[in-house]
Design a protein around this motif. Structure first.
Motif, mmCIF file in Angstrom:
data_model
loop_
_atom_site.group_PDB
_atom_site.id
_atom_site.type_symbol
_atom_site.label_atom_id
_atom_site.label_comp_id
_atom_site.label_asym_id
_atom_site.label_seq_id
_atom_site.Cartn_x
_atom_site.Cartn_y
_atom_site.Cartn_z
ATOM 1 N N PHE A 241 5.647 5.249 -11.606
ATOM 2 C CA PHE A 241 6.657 4.579 -12.439
ATOM 3 C C PHE A 241 6.005 4.015 -13.698
ATOM 4 C CE2 PHE A 241 9.177 1.017 -13.894
ATOM 5 C CZ PHE A 241 10.476 1.486 -13.807
ATOM 6 N N ALA A 242 4.837 3.388 -13.536
ATOM 7 C CA ALA A 242 4.151 2.780 -14.682
ATOM 8 C C ALA A 242 3.760 3.830 -15.725
ATOM 9 C CB ALA A 242 2.922 2.016 -14.210
ATOM 10 N N LYS A 243 3.408 5.022 -15.284
ATOM 11 C CA LYS A 243 3.068 6.089 -16.235
ATOM 12 C C LYS A 243 4.292 6.512 -17.042
ATOM 13 C CE LYS A 243 -0.765 8.285 -13.787
ATOM 14 N NZ LYS A 243 -1.187 9.511 -13.080
ATOM 15 N N LEU A 244 5.462 6.499 -16.407
ATOM 16 C CA LEU A 244 6.679 6.916 -17.093
ATOM 17 C C LEU A 244 7.280 5.817 -17.966
ATOM 18 C CD1 LEU A 244 8.426 8.886 -14.200
ATOM 19 C CD2 LEU A 244 7.235 9.844 -16.179
ATOM 20 N N ASP B 220 7.568 2.010 -22.635
ATOM 21 C CA ASP B 220 7.737 0.752 -23.371
ATOM 22 C C ASP B 220 7.457 -0.486 -22.518
ATOM 23 O OD1 ASP B 220 9.993 0.686 -21.772
ATOM 24 O OD2 ASP B 220 11.417 0.875 -23.428
ATOM 25 N N ARG B 221 7.074 -0.287 -21.274
ATOM 26 C CA ARG B 221 6.654 -1.362 -20.357
ATOM 27 C C ARG B 221 7.708 -2.475 -20.202
ATOM 28 N NH1 ARG B 221 3.483 2.085 -18.827
ATOM 29 N NH2 ARG B 221 1.385 2.279 -19.607
ATOM 30 N N ASP B 222 8.979 -2.090 -20.207
ATOM 31 C CA ASP B 222 10.026 -3.092 -20.030
ATOM 32 C C ASP B 222 10.490 -3.194 -18.575
ATOM 33 O OD1 ASP B 222 11.426 -0.718 -19.767
ATOM 34 O OD2 ASP B 222 13.001 -1.243 -21.212
ATOM 35 N N GLY B 223 9.901 -2.423 -17.692
ATOM 36 C CA GLY B 223 10.276 -2.466 -16.285
ATOM 37 C C GLY B 223 11.523 -1.670 -15.974
ATOM 38 N N LYS B 224 12.070 -1.009 -16.973
ATOM 39 C CA LYS B 224 13.249 -0.168 -16.797
ATOM 40 C C LYS B 224 12.898 1.247 -17.241
ATOM 41 C CE LYS B 224 16.288 -3.979 -17.941
ATOM 42 N NZ LYS B 224 17.213 -4.505 -18.960
ATOM 43 N N LEU B 225 13.449 2.199 -16.535
ATOM 44 C CA LEU B 225 13.148 3.587 -16.846
ATOM 45 C C LEU B 225 14.411 4.254 -17.389
ATOM 46 C CD1 LEU B 225 10.698 5.413 -16.651
ATOM 47 C CD2 LEU B 225 11.477 6.145 -14.420
ATOM 48 N N GLY B 226 14.445 4.433 -18.693
ATOM 49 C CA GLY B 226 15.574 5.106 -19.326
ATOM 50 C C GLY B 226 15.436 6.613 -19.167
ATOM 51 N N GLU C 126 0.837 -1.201 0.000
ATOM 52 C CA GLU C 126 0.000 0.000 0.000
ATOM 53 C C GLU C 126 0.874 1.254 0.000
ATOM 54 O OE1 GLU C 126 -4.059 -1.254 2.356
ATOM 55 O OE2 GLU C 126 -2.231 -0.984 3.542
ATOM 56 N N TYR C 127 1.962 1.214 0.770
ATOM 57 C CA TYR C 127 2.855 2.365 0.874
ATOM 58 C C TYR C 127 3.532 2.674 -0.461
ATOM 59 C CZ TYR C 127 6.219 5.548 3.003
ATOM 60 O OH TYR C 127 6.952 6.660 3.337
ATOM 61 N N LEU C 128 3.898 1.638 -1.204
ATOM 62 C CA LEU C 128 4.609 1.822 -2.473
ATOM 63 C C LEU C 128 3.680 1.949 -3.682
ATOM 64 C CD1 LEU C 128 7.533 -0.708 -1.950
ATOM 65 C CD2 LEU C 128 7.600 1.770 -1.719
ATOM 66 N N LEU C 129 2.385 1.755 -3.493
ATOM 67 C CA LEU C 129 1.440 1.761 -4.609
ATOM 68 C C LEU C 129 1.487 3.055 -5.426
ATOM 69 C CD1 LEU C 129 -0.792 0.227 -6.114
ATOM 70 C CD2 LEU C 129 -2.428 1.305 -4.563
ATOM 71 N N SER C 130 1.537 4.196 -4.756
ATOM 72 C CA SER C 130 1.556 5.463 -5.500
ATOM 73 C C SER C 130 2.832 5.592 -6.323
ATOM 74 C CB SER C 130 1.410 6.649 -4.547
ATOM 75 O OG SER C 130 2.506 6.697 -3.655
ATOM 76 N N ARG C 131 3.946 5.083 -5.799
ATOM 77 C CA ARG C 131 5.218 5.117 -6.539
ATOM 78 C C ARG C 131 5.165 4.179 -7.741
ATOM 79 N NH1 ARG C 131 7.518 9.616 -4.471
ATOM 80 N NH2 ARG C 131 7.317 9.542 -2.233
ATOM 81 N N ARG C 132 4.537 3.024 -7.554
ATOM 82 C CA ARG C 132 4.421 2.072 -8.664
ATOM 83 C C ARG C 132 3.573 2.662 -9.797
ATOM 84 N NH1 ARG C 132 6.561 -2.710 -7.080
ATOM 85 N NH2 ARG C 132 6.490 -3.220 -4.872
ATOM 86 N N LYS C 133 2.486 3.343 -9.429
ATOM 87 C CA LYS C 133 1.627 3.963 -10.445
ATOM 88 C C LYS C 133 2.387 5.058 -11.196
ATOM 89 C CE LYS C 133 -2.875 3.101 -8.341
ATOM 90 N NZ LYS C 133 -4.057 3.725 -7.696
#
Length: 152
Positions: free
Chosen positions: A85-88, A91-97, A76-83
């Motif tokens: 990250f997912a917006k950024l 390419d949905r590869d799990g890595k943020l270039g 629950e604490y990390l949910l907002s961070r995950r959302k």
């Protein structure tokens, strides 16, 4: 016959006069709530009321506690961070270039650079400022009763 007609016209006139006097609109009495509010002699507070720190903390806690069990799990604490990250992660590869991370900022720069010079002038830079959100109404007050012009 003429006298009878005159009497009938006189009686009809009397009934019409009484009927029009009775049909004038009357002002309904004021609602109890409006009377109570206007009759209160309590002065208004000198400061605007604000939420207490405890109230803000409780609201923040409730935003994180999605399952309402009075506890915030790691998920629950990390949910907002995950959302976020997912917006950024376009390419949905799990890595943020860097390009993904800076895409929104790059687009904002490109939109603000009106003359496409690659440099923001003061005017162009001012257009990148965050727009303030419109204030939400804090309370809903009863509408004031319309003032009758005949009372003035």
């Amino acid at each position: 016959m003429g006298a009878g007609a005159a009497v009938q016209l006189a009686l009809a006139g009397i009934f019409l006069m009484r009927g029009s006097a009775a049909s004038e609109p009357s002002v309904p009495p004021a609602p109890e709530a409006v009377l109570a509010a206007t009759a209160a002699d309590d002065p208004l507070p000198s400061e605007v009321p604000s939420a207490t720190a405890k109230t803000r903390k409780q609201k923040r806690f409730d935003r994180y506690d999605k399952d309402r069990n009075d506890g915030i799990s790691r998920e629950e604490y990390l949910l907002s961070r995950r959302k976020a990250f997912a917006k950024l992660d376009v390419d949905r590869d799990g890595k943020l270039g860097f390009e993904e991370w800076g895409a929104k900022t790059t687009a904002k720069f490109g939109g603000a650079d009106a003359d496409k010079s690659g440099v923001l002038t003061r005017t162009e830079f001012a257009s990148t400022a965050l727009k303030p959100r419109p204030a939400k109404a804090k309370c809903v007050c009863p509408a004031a009763a319309p003032k009758d012009e005949a009372d003035d």
